[in-house]
Scaffold this motif. Structure first.
Motif, PDB file in Angstrom:
ATOM      1  N   TYR A 122     -38.511  27.083 -29.988  1.00 47.02           N
ATOM      2  CA  TYR A 122     -37.742  28.427 -30.151  1.00 47.02           C
ATOM      3  C   TYR A 122     -38.638  29.343 -29.875  1.00 47.02           C
ATOM      4  O   TYR A 122     -38.117  30.491 -29.091  1.00 47.02           O
ATOM      5  N   SER A 123     -39.879  29.379 -29.974  1.00 49.12           N
ATOM      6  CA  SER A 123     -41.032  30.615 -29.815  1.00 49.12           C
ATOM      7  C   SER A 123     -40.887  30.840 -28.410  1.00 49.12           C
ATOM      8  O   SER A 123     -41.166  32.198 -27.934  1.00 49.12           O
ATOM      9  N   ALA A 124     -41.238  29.886 -27.441  1.00 40.14           N
ATOM     10  CA  ALA A 124     -41.132  30.246 -26.090  1.00 40.14           C
ATOM     11  C   ALA A 124     -39.944  30.774 -25.528  1.00 40.14           C
ATOM     12  O   ALA A 124     -39.826  31.530 -24.906  1.00 40.14           O
ATOM     13  N   ALA A 125     -38.846  30.019 -26.000  1.00 44.61           N
ATOM     14  CA  ALA A 125     -37.662  30.791 -25.484  1.00 44.61           C
ATOM     15  C   ALA A 125     -37.475  32.046 -26.033  1.00 44.61           C
ATOM     16  O   ALA A 125     -36.760  32.719 -25.091  1.00 44.61           O
ATOM     17  N   ALA A 126     -37.838  32.460 -27.273  1.00 45.77           N
ATOM     18  CA  ALA A 126     -37.796  33.762 -27.729  1.00 45.77           C
ATOM     19  C   ALA A 126     -38.550  34.746 -26.738  1.00 45.77           C
ATOM     20  O   ALA A 126     -37.922  35.833 -26.472  1.00 45.77           O
ATOM     21  N   ALA A 127     -39.599  34.148 -26.239  1.00 44.10           N
ATOM     22  CA  ALA A 127     -40.252  35.146 -25.057  1.00 44.10           C
ATOM     23  C   ALA A 127     -39.557  34.935 -23.579  1.00 44.10           C
ATOM     24  O   ALA A 127     -39.480  36.185 -23.099  1.00 44.10           O
ATOM     25  N   LEU A 128     -39.030  33.931 -23.256  1.00 51.33           N
ATOM     26  CA  LEU A 128     -38.700  33.790 -21.961  1.00 51.33           C
ATOM     27  C   LEU A 128     -37.145  33.883 -21.650  1.00 51.33           C
ATOM     28  O   LEU A 128     -36.748  34.372 -20.673  1.00 51.33           O
ATOM     29  N   VAL A 129     -36.277  33.388 -22.576  1.00 56.72           N
ATOM     30  CA  VAL A 129     -34.959  33.173 -22.266  1.00 56.72           C
ATOM     31  C   VAL A 129     -33.981  33.942 -23.216  1.00 56.72           C
ATOM     32  O   VAL A 129     -33.007  34.604 -22.551  1.00 56.72           O
ATOM     33  N   PHE A 130     -34.187  34.126 -24.463  1.00 53.55           N
ATOM     34  CA  PHE A 130     -33.338  34.656 -25.383  1.00 53.55           C
ATOM     35  C   PHE A 130     -33.053  36.123 -25.290  1.00 53.55           C
ATOM     36  O   PHE A 130     -32.007  36.830 -25.162  1.00 53.55           O
ATOM     37  N   PRO A 131     -33.913  36.934 -24.561  1.00 48.68           N
ATOM     38  CA  PRO A 131     -33.681  38.210 -24.284  1.00 48.68           C
ATOM     39  C   PRO A 131     -32.747  38.477 -23.365  1.00 48.68           C
ATOM     40  O   PRO A 131     -31.766  39.631 -23.216  1.00 48.68           O
ATOM     41  N   VAL A 132     -32.461  37.616 -22.475  1.00 42.42           N
ATOM     42  CA  VAL A 132     -31.533  37.672 -21.348  1.00 42.42           C
ATOM     43  C   VAL A 132     -30.122  37.098 -21.727  1.00 42.42           C
ATOM     44  O   VAL A 132     -29.115  37.817 -21.683  1.00 42.42           O
ATOM     45  N   LEU A 133     -30.196  35.947 -22.353  1.00 37.68           N
ATOM     46  CA  LEU A 133     -29.003  35.030 -22.862  1.00 37.68           C
ATOM     47  C   LEU A 133     -28.302  35.673 -24.048  1.00 37.68           C
ATOM     48  O   LEU A 133     -27.099  35.592 -24.203  1.00 37.68           O
ATOM     49  N   PHE A 134     -29.136  35.996 -25.164  1.00 40.99           N
ATOM     50  CA  PHE A 134     -28.698  36.160 -26.370  1.00 40.99           C
ATOM     51  C   PHE A 134     -28.651  37.707 -26.705  1.00 40.99           C
ATOM     52  O   PHE A 134     -27.998  38.233 -27.614  1.00 40.99           O
ATOM     53  N   LEU A 161     -50.632  35.123 -31.950  1.00 40.80           N
ATOM     54  CA  LEU A 161     -51.305  35.903 -30.708  1.00 40.80           C
ATOM     55  C   LEU A 161     -51.509  34.863 -29.502  1.00 40.80           C
ATOM     56  O   LEU A 161     -51.193  35.085 -28.248  1.00 40.80           O
ATOM     57  N   PHE A 162     -52.293  33.737 -29.891  1.00 37.28           N
ATOM     58  CA  PHE A 162     -52.537  32.900 -28.807  1.00 37.28           C
ATOM     59  C   PHE A 162     -51.726  31.881 -28.249  1.00 37.28           C
ATOM     60  O   PHE A 162     -51.799  30.970 -27.412  1.00 37.28           O
ATOM     61  N   THR A 163     -50.460  31.806 -29.072  1.00 38.77           N
ATOM     62  CA  THR A 163     -49.472  30.836 -28.462  1.00 38.77           C
ATOM     63  C   THR A 163     -48.100  31.624 -28.123  1.00 38.77           C
ATOM     64  O   THR A 163     -47.257  30.991 -27.314  1.00 38.77           O
ATOM     65  N   VAL A 164     -47.904  32.811 -28.744  1.00 38.92           N
ATOM     66  CA  VAL A 164     -46.545  33.272 -28.556  1.00 38.92           C
ATOM     67  C   VAL A 164     -46.859  34.692 -27.901  1.00 38.92           C
ATOM     68  O   VAL A 164     -46.524  35.047 -26.602  1.00 38.92           O
ATOM     69  N   PHE A 165     -47.592  35.448 -28.174  1.00 35.75           N
ATOM     70  CA  PHE A 165     -47.744  37.005 -27.724  1.00 35.75           C
ATOM     71  C   PHE A 165     -48.430  36.799 -26.217  1.00 35.75           C
ATOM     72  O   PHE A 165     -47.895  37.657 -25.372  1.00 35.75           O
ATOM     73  N   LEU A 186     -48.266  34.777 -24.151  1.00 39.00           N
ATOM     74  CA  LEU A 186     -47.235  34.349 -23.101  1.00 39.00           C
ATOM     75  C   LEU A 186     -46.613  35.439 -22.585  1.00 39.00           C
ATOM     76  O   LEU A 186     -46.413  35.775 -21.105  1.00 39.00           O
ATOM     77  N   THR A 187     -46.093  36.565 -23.411  1.00 32.76           N
ATOM     78  CA  THR A 187     -45.601  37.656 -22.909  1.00 32.76           C
ATOM     79  C   THR A 187     -46.441  38.650 -22.301  1.00 32.76           C
ATOM     80  O   THR A 187     -46.451  39.294 -21.155  1.00 32.76           O
ATOM     81  N   PHE A 188     -47.517  39.055 -22.931  1.00 35.94           N
ATOM     82  CA  PHE A 188     -48.672  39.939 -22.308  1.00 35.94           C
ATOM     83  C   PHE A 188     -48.945  39.688 -21.029  1.00 35.94           C
ATOM     84  O   PHE A 188     -49.401  40.401 -20.078  1.00 35.94           O
TER      85      PHE A 188
END
Length: 441
Positions: free
Chosen positions: A38-50, A263-267, A269-271
């Motif tokens: 879910y965390s990875a999808a929140a960064a990569l997918v959900f901003p576009v699809l949901f 920070l090291f597993t979620v942020f 990825l985006t940064f």
């Protein structure tokens, strides 16, 4: 209150101890697989699809807000399931939490997007995320007790670390699946349907986790408490009135590790992808390597604190973790993949030496008859203060400009709170367990 007798609890079979370790490890691995996907999808997918929006930063903030919902809902799970764990037993509660998280994750994989059902899509996503959080809120305390209450209390640092291996193991599985999907699929295929596969795989993991847990009896400590008629009737009230300092110590001790992990597993990825030009597969690969190395590091850290003062090891790791972001961000600014891997590995290693002994430290703050409730409350409340808002805070503080200094300061403050919690806490009192559990050699 009836004083328990050592004779009420028979010696623990080593096979049961190993099964408890595996049951604790596999269950939390499954649940953190779900959370990490879910965390990875929140960064990569959900901003576009949901959460489609004209401003990409707004979409990202909205997606991370659903990540936070999974933490905000945890205290409810901690209260409900923590209480039940001290009243009816550890095992029964852990079966329910496993099913709850697995079903919620599977349904996310089937959820239509905003383009298909409109505003109902993000609403349903938030509700399912809420259900995930409730399950995790009740899971952690029980998983820790499942392994530690079968083992020698003098080796609690090692045995309790079984549940702590769950997050990196789950993160490893989830990022491995996501990395494989990004390699095999085009970006459009991944966005259209590929990400759903990672969620749907949770059905297989739930079945395996249930098979392990249903074969195991409840812990010897809980059975002895039940036999001595020492079960609390209102464990939440007792913790809030009689064990407030242990609760505060447990809460504060968790904040730094939670923020560091975010920070090291979620942020990152985006940064690293949006600000520094790294590819998604490069960042996922770095997280994958760091998570793999955590698998041996966490039980090693837990075992070390059975020999060296637990609070000292934990506190030293927190102090170094407070400084590391000030090294990490300049290190990766040049775009070197090797330095990215090194930076993430060190960051997650420091997290391991806080997280490994954390389960033992938090649970041993509370008396055995209130451990499930107290540990669950400490875990879930800290999750709201630490892990829930961390990705949102990181994104807002950096502002999409690449300014990492406020992010580093934020983590340093979180680690300082953790050190304060360790100072407030106590060292283990093995006599409390030995009153219930006959320790095997």
């Amino acid at each position: 209150m009836t004083s328990p007798s050592v004779s009420s609890s028979p010696p623990v079979d080593r096979r049961d101890l190993r099964k408890a370790f595996v049951a604790s490890l596999t269950g939390t691995s499954l649940e953190w697989y779900d959370f990490a996907v879910y965390s990875a999808a929140a960064a990569l997918v959900f901003p576009v699809l949901f959460f489609p929006a004209a401003d990409p930063l707004t979409g990202l903030l909205l997606a991370f807000s659903t990540y936070a919902v999974g933490y905000v809902s945890r205290p409810l799970g901690g209260v409900v399931f923590g209480r039940l764990g001290d009243v009816i037993g550890r095992k029964q509660v852990l079966v329910v939490t496993l099913v709850l998280i697995g079903v919620a994750t599977f349904l996310i994989g089937l959820l239509p997007s905003y383009g298909t059902i409109g505003v109902a899509a993000p609403i349903l996503l938030v509700l399912l995320r809420f259900a995930q959080g409730v399950g995790v809120g009740g899971e952690w305390g029980g998983a820790v007790l499942l392994s530690s209450e079968f083992g020698d209390p003098r080796r609690r640092g090692f045995w309790a670390s079984a549940a702590q291996v769950g997050p990196p193991a789950g993160n490893l599985l989830s990022n491995g699946v996501l990395a494989l999907l990004t390699v095999l699929l085009t970006d459009q295929q991944f966005l259209d349907w590929g990400w759903r596969l990672a969620f749907l795989l949770s059905a297989v993991l739930v079945a395996f986790g249930l098979w392990i847990r249903l074969k195991l009896e409840d812990t010897p400590v809980f059975k002895a408490i039940a036999e001595s008629r020492d079960r609390p009737s209102a464990p939440v009230r007792e913790v809030l009135t009689a064990e407030r300092r242990p609760l505060l110590a447990g809460i504060l001790s968790r904040i730094g590790p939670d923020v560091s992990y975010a920070l090291f597993t979620v942020f990152v990825l985006t940064f690293a992808t949006s600000q520094l030009g790294f590819s998604r597969s490069e960042v996922l690969g770095a997280i994958l390597i760091g998570s793999a190395l955590q698998l041996p590091a966490i039980p090693l850290a837990g075992a070390l604190t059975d020999r060296v003062n637990r609070r000292v090891v934990y506190g030293v790791a927190a102090a170094i973790a407070a400084v590391w972001p000030f090294v990490f961000f300049p290190m990766i600014s040049g775009g070197s993949f090797g330095l990215l891997v090194l930076g993430v590995v060190v960051g997650l290693a420091l997290h391991s030496f806080m997280y490994g002994p954390q389960a033992a430290f938090v649970t041993e703050q509370f008396s055995p008859r209130l451990r499930y409730t107290g540990s669950s409350l400490a875990y879930t409340i800290a999750g709201v203060v630490g892990g829930a808002i961390a990705p949102l805070a990181f994104t807002a503080l950096s502002g999409g400009t690449g300014n990492w200094v406020p992010v580093a300061v934020y983590l340093a403050v979180a680690c300082a709170l953790t050190v304060a919690g360790l100072v407030l806490g106590r060292d283990p009192d093995h006599a409390e367990d030995e009153a219930y559990l006959s320790v095997t050699p």
